[in-house]
Design an enzyme around this catalytic site. Structure first.
Site, PDB file in Angstrom:
ATOM      1  N   ARG A 257     -27.698  13.506 -45.682  1.00 13.08           N
ATOM      2  CA  ARG A 257     -26.530  12.658 -45.916  1.00 13.08           C
ATOM      3  C   ARG A 257     -26.492  11.567 -44.845  1.00 13.08           C
ATOM      4  NH1 ARG A 257     -21.500  15.499 -44.291  1.00 13.08           N
ATOM      5  NH2 ARG A 257     -21.466  13.996 -42.606  1.00 13.08           N
ATOM      6  N   HIS A 261     -19.191  12.212 -44.572  1.00 12.67           N
ATOM      7  CA  HIS A 261     -18.966  13.103 -45.714  1.00 12.67           C
ATOM      8  C   HIS A 261     -18.213  12.365 -46.811  1.00 12.67           C
ATOM      9  CE1 HIS A 261     -18.070  16.661 -48.041  1.00 12.67           C
ATOM     10  NE2 HIS A 261     -16.779  16.396 -47.966  1.00 12.67           N
ATOM     11  N   TYR A 270     -19.594  14.414 -34.702  1.00  9.75           N
ATOM     12  CA  TYR A 270     -20.309  15.686 -34.682  1.00  9.75           C
ATOM     13  C   TYR A 270     -21.810  15.571 -34.922  1.00  9.75           C
ATOM     14  CZ  TYR A 270     -19.539  15.070 -39.738  1.00  9.75           C
ATOM     15  OH  TYR A 270     -19.475  14.559 -41.011  1.00  9.75           O
TER      16      TYR A 270
END
Length: 365
Positions: A257, A261, A270
């Site tokens: 990805r 998100h 993160y």
């Protein structure tokens, strides 16, 4: 190229036919490397990426709701759309713009959905609409496949999910019934390495996600999710197997990805920037572009023409979306309650005023 990972007495095959430089490797099935099919896939992937970039921009400017990008994962959705027949049923999750578009859902309707307008869910024929809750679409797909089995139909159901969904009970329950009832179901896991902020290694101790099909006695494999050729080979074979009453298949498509998100997320909190930089080196669009150039199937002139077509298509789509009138307040307020609650009454009045203003502006124009 094929390799096998041993887990107890089971082997999980891995499929890759196109390396990072776009070179074909190993013995490549002719159908999977069909030149015209690869060109169509490249053109579709380019359009989806242009649309994706515009959708994110619309959200950032307050013209679209929360949106789930497919950046870096275009190959999986595009190939699924190519391999499905009209008679098959597709059950998507929220990162499946590429497949939905090829299955007849307009880009305008996709924008409407992410803009909070449920009219965007009406397209797609017998395909199911986008599923936002994690993994529930798998049970829906098992139900659709069960109906096909009972009716003895020669078609297939294909459902997608993310890697995080494989930790949910819905996933295991769906695989279990698919194995027991020998359903015409293909499950494709988009393993993009992240379930929001939770990395793959913290989601499950399983060494592969594909091996989760072993207990259900469902054939399973891994495939390079950035390799269009390998994806065409694996997904088309699984669908043919399902249509031929040979049962279900579990496919783990390994990708990454490249985006947040969703537009409500900030992956910089993160994710290691070096990891992201390395993942960009595996861009599926660049890989296929290199292959097409190397095979003499593509040129700078064709690329410029494609870029202009994508730009024009996306701009026309956005304008059509922005020009779409809001739903009639009567349609969304007057058919649920016998007596409208006070808080909805005030909302209804506000919508009526807004609709009246829009009609006036259209009239003045």
């Amino acid at each position: 190229m094929h390799r096998a990972f041993s887990h107890t007495d089971a082997d999980i095959p891995f499929h890759q036919f196109l390396d990072r430089e776009g070179n074909l490797i190993g013995e490549v099935p002719e159908r999977a490397a069909d030149p015209q099919g690869l060109i169509r896939a490249y053109e579709a992937m380019a359009l989806v990426r242009a649309f994706d970039q515009k959708a994110v921009a619309l959200q950032r400017t307050g013209q679209l709701g929360t949106y789930a990008s497919s950046l870096g994962q275009e190959a999986i959705g595009t190939v699924i759309g190519q391999c499905l027949d009209e008679r098959d049923v597709f059950v998507p999750y929220y990162r499946d713009v590429a497949t939905q578009f090829q299955r007849g859902v307009s880009l305008k309707d996709i924008l409407l959905f992410w803009g909070g307008d449920e009219r965007g869910s009406l397209g797609g024929g017998e395909d199911l609409p986008i599923c936002i809750p994690i993994a529930t679409q798998l049970t829906h797909a098992a139900g659709v496949a069960t109906a096909m089995k009972i009716r003895r139909e020669t078609r297939a159901t294909l459902v997608t999910c993310g890697d995080g969904a494989t930790s949910k009970g819905d996933f295991y329950e769906s695989l279990n019934v698919a194995g027991v009832w020998h359903l015409p179901l293909v499950v494709v896991i988009n393993n993009n390495q992240w379930a929001i902020s939770v990395p793959r290694h913290q989601q499950t101790a399983a060494r592969t996600l594909a091996q989760k099909g072993i207990a259900a006695e469902i054939p399973a494999c891994q495939v390079d999710g950035n390799d269009v050729v390998a994806l065409r080979y694996v997904i088309s074979a699984a669908l043919e197997r399902a249509r031929s009453d040979k049962g279900s298949t579990l496919i783990e498509a390994i990708t990454y990805r490249l985006s947040d998100h969703t537009t409500a997320d900030d992956a910089t909190r993160y994710r290691d920037p070096d990891e992201l930089k390395a993942a960009w080196e595996n861009d599926p669009i660049v890989r296929l572009q290199r292959h097409l150039h190397g095979a003499g199937l593509w040129s700078k002139e064709k690329e410029a023409d494609l870029a202009e077509r994508c730009r024009a298509d996306v701009e026309a789509t956005v304008q059509a979306y922005l020009n779409t009138p809001d739903p009639n307040p009567k349609d969304i307020m007057d058919y649920l309650y016998a007596t409208l609650p006070p808080q909805l009454e005030s909302q209804r009045e506000a919508l009526l005023i807004k609709a009246q203003r829009q009609r006036q502006m259209a009239s003045d124009a």
